[in-house]
Design a protein around this motif. Sequence first.
Motif, mmCIF file in Angstrom:
data_model
loop_
_atom_site.group_PDB
_atom_site.id
_atom_site.type_symbol
_atom_site.label_atom_id
_atom_site.label_comp_id
_atom_site.label_asym_id
_atom_site.label_seq_id
_atom_site.Cartn_x
_atom_site.Cartn_y
_atom_site.Cartn_z
ATOM 1 N N GLU A 11 0.846 -1.193 0.000
ATOM 2 C CA GLU A 11 0.000 0.000 0.000
ATOM 3 C C GLU A 11 0.881 1.243 0.000
ATOM 4 O OE1 GLU A 11 -3.241 -0.051 -0.216
ATOM 5 O OE2 GLU A 11 -3.409 -2.232 -0.032
ATOM 6 N N VAL A 12 0.359 2.312 -0.565
ATOM 7 C CA VAL A 12 1.045 3.592 -0.471
ATOM 8 C C VAL A 12 1.183 3.926 1.015
ATOM 9 C CG1 VAL A 12 0.828 6.069 -0.935
ATOM 10 C CG2 VAL A 12 0.259 4.401 -2.729
ATOM 11 N N GLY A 13 2.371 4.308 1.396
ATOM 12 C CA GLY A 13 2.666 4.612 2.801
ATOM 13 C C GLY A 13 3.417 3.501 3.516
ATOM 14 N N ASP A 14 3.446 2.279 2.953
ATOM 15 C CA ASP A 14 4.210 1.184 3.567
ATOM 16 C C ASP A 14 5.677 1.577 3.642
ATOM 17 O OD1 ASP A 14 1.924 -0.334 3.662
ATOM 18 O OD2 ASP A 14 2.549 -1.781 2.130
ATOM 19 N N ARG A 15 6.293 1.383 4.816
ATOM 20 C CA ARG A 15 7.717 1.651 5.006
ATOM 21 C C ARG A 15 8.472 0.326 5.026
ATOM 22 N NH1 ARG A 15 8.894 6.628 5.817
ATOM 23 N NH2 ARG A 15 10.886 6.334 6.829
ATOM 24 N N PHE A 16 9.643 0.316 4.446
ATOM 25 C CA PHE A 16 10.459 -0.887 4.480
ATOM 26 C C PHE A 16 11.928 -0.511 4.578
ATOM 27 C CE2 PHE A 16 9.719 0.229 0.062
ATOM 28 C CZ PHE A 16 10.962 0.121 -0.526
ATOM 29 N N PRO A 17 12.638 -1.308 5.366
ATOM 30 C CA PRO A 17 12.109 -2.200 6.393
ATOM 31 C C PRO A 17 11.522 -1.383 7.544
ATOM 32 C CG PRO A 17 14.476 -2.068 6.605
ATOM 33 C CD PRO A 17 14.106 -1.248 5.385
ATOM 34 N N ARG A 18 10.903 -2.076 8.490
ATOM 35 C CA ARG A 18 10.276 -1.357 9.618
ATOM 36 C C ARG A 18 11.294 -0.514 10.373
ATOM 37 N NH1 ARG A 18 4.977 -3.271 10.990
ATOM 38 N NH2 ARG A 18 4.522 -5.134 9.788
ATOM 39 N N ASN A 91 31.732 10.124 4.908
ATOM 40 C CA ASN A 91 33.081 9.826 5.369
ATOM 41 C C ASN A 91 33.261 8.332 5.610
ATOM 42 O OD1 ASN A 91 33.861 12.586 5.527
ATOM 43 N ND2 ASN A 91 32.678 12.748 7.411
ATOM 44 N N VAL A 92 34.480 7.860 5.390
ATOM 45 C CA VAL A 92 34.814 6.487 5.744
ATOM 46 C C VAL A 92 34.643 6.348 7.256
ATOM 47 C CG1 VAL A 92 36.691 4.795 5.873
ATOM 48 C CG2 VAL A 92 36.376 6.178 3.797
ATOM 49 N N GLY A 93 34.026 5.251 7.658
ATOM 50 C CA GLY A 93 33.757 5.002 9.075
ATOM 51 C C GLY A 93 32.393 5.474 9.526
ATOM 52 N N GLU A 94 31.697 6.192 8.669
ATOM 53 C CA GLU A 94 30.380 6.717 9.027
ATOM 54 C C GLU A 94 29.299 5.649 8.864
ATOM 55 O OE1 GLU A 94 27.511 10.509 7.980
ATOM 56 O OE2 GLU A 94 29.443 10.313 6.987
ATOM 57 N N ALA A 95 28.369 5.624 9.790
ATOM 58 C CA ALA A 95 27.223 4.709 9.703
ATOM 59 C C ALA A 95 26.089 5.414 8.974
ATOM 60 C CB ALA A 95 26.775 4.284 11.089
ATOM 61 N N LEU A 96 25.474 4.708 8.033
ATOM 62 C CA LEU A 96 24.323 5.222 7.294
ATOM 63 C C LEU A 96 23.094 4.402 7.656
ATOM 64 C CD1 LEU A 96 25.849 5.664 3.714
ATOM 65 C CD2 LEU A 96 25.663 7.360 5.546
ATOM 66 N N GLN A 97 21.964 5.072 7.758
ATOM 67 C CA GLN A 97 20.681 4.437 8.013
ATOM 68 C C GLN A 97 19.820 4.644 6.767
ATOM 69 O OE1 GLN A 97 19.815 3.124 11.243
ATOM 70 N NE2 GLN A 97 21.975 3.418 11.667
ATOM 71 N N LEU A 98 19.285 3.544 6.204
ATOM 72 C CA LEU A 98 18.468 3.639 4.993
ATOM 73 C C LEU A 98 17.077 3.079 5.240
ATOM 74 C CD1 LEU A 98 21.524 3.439 3.864
ATOM 75 C CD2 LEU A 98 20.387 2.875 1.734
ATOM 76 N N GLN A 99 16.093 3.788 4.706
ATOM 77 C CA GLN A 99 14.709 3.342 4.795
ATOM 78 C C GLN A 99 13.943 3.923 3.612
ATOM 79 O OE1 GLN A 99 12.489 4.430 8.377
ATOM 80 N NE2 GLN A 99 11.750 2.331 8.465
ATOM 81 N N ALA A 100 12.878 3.243 3.209
ATOM 82 C CA ALA A 100 12.093 3.681 2.066
ATOM 83 C C ALA A 100 10.611 3.516 2.351
ATOM 84 C CB ALA A 100 12.473 2.878 0.820
#
Length: 141
Positions: A11-18, A91-100
């Motif tokens: 559905e429109v609005g579903d986020r992944f992953p939670r 930067n190298v060593g940086e943590a990234l958080q991804l969500q869609a």
Amino acid sequence: MTAYRRYSEIEVGDRFPREPLSFTVTGETVEAFLEATGNPGDRYAVTSEDGTQRAPSMIASVYLIDLLKARASPPGGIHAKQSIRFHRAVNVGEALQLQASIVEKYVRKERNYAVSEFEARGRDGDLVASGVITSIWGQDL
């Protein structure tokens, strides 16, 4: 066996992953990326006075594959198009958080399409990259 989601289940609005996926940008990942793209990487070999080593902005896109896997679409889908906007250096060593999230669904020429917007955030939650991915959904199993 992976549980795939049917097109009728998204559905429109579903986020992944939670919960956002988390990745740390490593020197090895940067080296592999530069080699794969044919970039000698000279500008990324030099560290700043504070010891920070830059990574190519496009490095955030490397992690999109895992993000799309988290969507759990069935096999046979087609990555139709994407656009990515880079908001700041990584930067190298940086943590990234991804969500869609799913922002649009439609049918064209009897094919099911899903449009997703994603964000990659860095330290302190600041926006590193964002974009839109349009996919033809794999056939429901």
